[in-house]
Design an enzyme around this catalytic site. Structure first.
Site, PDB file in Angstrom:
ATOM      1  N   ASN A 125       0.857  -1.181   0.000  1.00  0.00           N
ATOM      2  CA  ASN A 125       0.000   0.000   0.000  1.00  0.00           C
ATOM      3  C   ASN A 125       0.902   1.243   0.000  1.00  0.00           C
ATOM      4  O   ASN A 125       2.133   1.133   0.005  1.00  0.00           O
ATOM      5  CB  ASN A 125      -0.988   0.003   1.168  1.00  0.00           C
ATOM      6  CG  ASN A 125      -0.312  -0.006   2.536  1.00  0.00           C
ATOM      7  OD1 ASN A 125       0.775   0.544   2.715  1.00  0.00           O
ATOM      8  ND2 ASN A 125      -0.951  -0.632   3.512  1.00  0.00           N
ATOM      9  N   GLU A 136       3.390   1.387   2.954  1.00  0.00           N
ATOM     10  CA  GLU A 136       4.409   0.342   2.860  1.00  0.00           C
ATOM     11  C   GLU A 136       5.421   0.657   1.770  1.00  0.00           C
ATOM     12  O   GLU A 136       6.616   0.383   1.919  1.00  0.00           O
ATOM     13  CB  GLU A 136       3.736  -1.008   2.600  1.00  0.00           C
ATOM     14  CG  GLU A 136       2.933  -1.513   3.791  1.00  0.00           C
ATOM     15  CD  GLU A 136       1.916  -2.579   3.430  1.00  0.00           C
ATOM     16  OE1 GLU A 136       1.293  -3.132   4.362  1.00  0.00           O
ATOM     17  OE2 GLU A 136       1.726  -2.849   2.224  1.00  0.00           O
ATOM     18  N   ASP A 190      -6.110  -7.576   0.730  1.00  0.00           N
ATOM     19  CA  ASP A 190      -6.155  -9.015   0.461  1.00  0.00           C
ATOM     20  C   ASP A 190      -7.079  -9.317  -0.718  1.00  0.00           C
ATOM     21  O   ASP A 190      -6.792 -10.185  -1.547  1.00  0.00           O
ATOM     22  CB  ASP A 190      -6.649  -9.772   1.700  1.00  0.00           C
ATOM     23  CG  ASP A 190      -5.717  -9.617   2.891  1.00  0.00           C
ATOM     24  OD1 ASP A 190      -4.509  -9.401   2.677  1.00  0.00           O
ATOM     25  OD2 ASP A 190      -6.202  -9.710   4.035  1.00  0.00           O
TER      26      ASP A 190
END
Length: 346
Positions: free
Chosen positions: A225, A228, A295
């Protein structure tokens, strides 16, 4: 609405925009069910304790939650497996889970869903990772993490790798889901997995919180993301220029074939060495909970790619899938029927 691509059905390969819905729906309803996936990573359980808050405790300035319900859901890499299975693909998991209450619940949950659990290793002295959330009326009050994030034992790595070796010739895709809880901490272990997948022409995608991105060399795509991405390359992302610098640096240092960055309400950005950066707008919906949306994204993109869609179409489909799950509370998955309805609404 503009769409990345559609059906090419004439001799000149001209794109016919009228066919994109049928292409997506055919992929979801027909192709997904013929794929087989293995998810390797940090298997978790998400526990939800919900109730009503009507008063403050006389013992301390904290709310008193009058208990109403306890609910367990698959989290972390478990949620990736849950998503892929709910989308119709044959699914297996590999990682660690103790033979405790939560680990046994997870095994039973997977077995009920038809997810293969032979790759779940009960490592001695290692607990099952559990995130417990206390909430009222959709508002989270407190989260408690019960976990062991030490690197897994070498013997456990060999069992997981051995399971992959046994399965590899039957697989269409492998997803590495790394929440930094120990299973994929070892860069050498990650590289062994990628090399085996490349050897057998199995698509390998990675969702990782790790900063050791050089381990991702030759992965088909990596999906961090925005935060990150920034942490992995040490660039604070405040504008498009910084995003471009961070994406280029991540792609170069990781050696991955593509970088897919989830950016919340701003949608998804895809970086490739040949095509630079391309942005895909998120579906405009009422957001209730973004937990687990990443996810859903990696699950949908991975399945779409091995089903023959181009990266642009795979990302568009993933945006639609994420648009379904963020309208609900908790870590949930989207079904093919729900995804088809979302396609029809576009």
């Amino acid at each position: 609405m503009e769409h990345p691509s559609a059906v090419r059905n004439d001799r000149k390969g001209i794109i016919h925009m009228s066919g994109w819905r049928e292409l997506y729906k055919k992929t979801v309803m027909r192709e997904f069910a013929h794929k087989k996936a293995l998810i390797i990573g940090d298997l978790m359980v998400d526990e939800y304790i919900t109730g009503m808050v009507c008063r403050i405790s006389p013992e301390a300035p904290v709310p008193i939650l009058d208990f109403e319900e306890r609910r367990l859901e698959a989290g972390g890499a478990s949620n990736v497996a849950h998503n892929i299975r709910c989308l119709g693909a044959e699914t297996a998991v590999a990682g660690t889970a103790a033979e405790d209450e939560m680990g046994n619940w997870l095994r039973n949950h997977f077995q009920e869903m038809g997810i293969a659990t032979q790759g779940m290793i009960a490592e001695v002295g290692r607990t099952t990772t559990v995130k417990t959330r206390y909430a009222t009326k959709g508002q989270q009050l407190l989260r408690i993490d019960n976990e062991d994030d030490r690197e897994i034992a070498d013997s456990t790595k060999e069992k997981i790798y051995g399971y992959l070796v046994k399965m590899i010739s039957t697989l269409d895709l492998v997803v590495l889901s790394d929440y930094k809880k120990g299973v994929l901490n070892d860069a050498g272990f990650v590289q062994r997995i990628i090399k085996l997948c490349r050897k057998y022409h199995v698509l390998i995608s990675i969702d990782s919180k790790s900063r050791n991105i050089s381990a991702f060399e030759n992965a088909d795509f990596v999906k961090p993301n925005n935060q990150e991405l920034a942490e992995a390359v040490g660039i604070r992302i405040e504008d498009d220029k910084a995003l471009n610098l961070a994406g280029k640096k991540y792609l170069e240092e990781s050696g991955a074939r593509a970088l897919v960055v989830t950016r919340g309400s701003k949608g998804i950005s895809v970086f490739t060495a040949s095509g630079g950066r391309k942005d895909y707008t998120a579906k405009d919906v009422q957001v209730y909970d973004v937990c687990g949306a990443g996810d859903t994204v990696i699950s949908a993109i991975s399945l779409a790619l091995v089903s023959g869609l181009a990266i642009a179409d795979a990302v568009k489909l993933a945006n639609l899938a994420a648009g379904v799950v963020i309208t609900r509370i908790g870590t949930v998955a989207v079904t093919p029927e729900e995804l088809v309805r979302s396609i029809d609404e576009e």
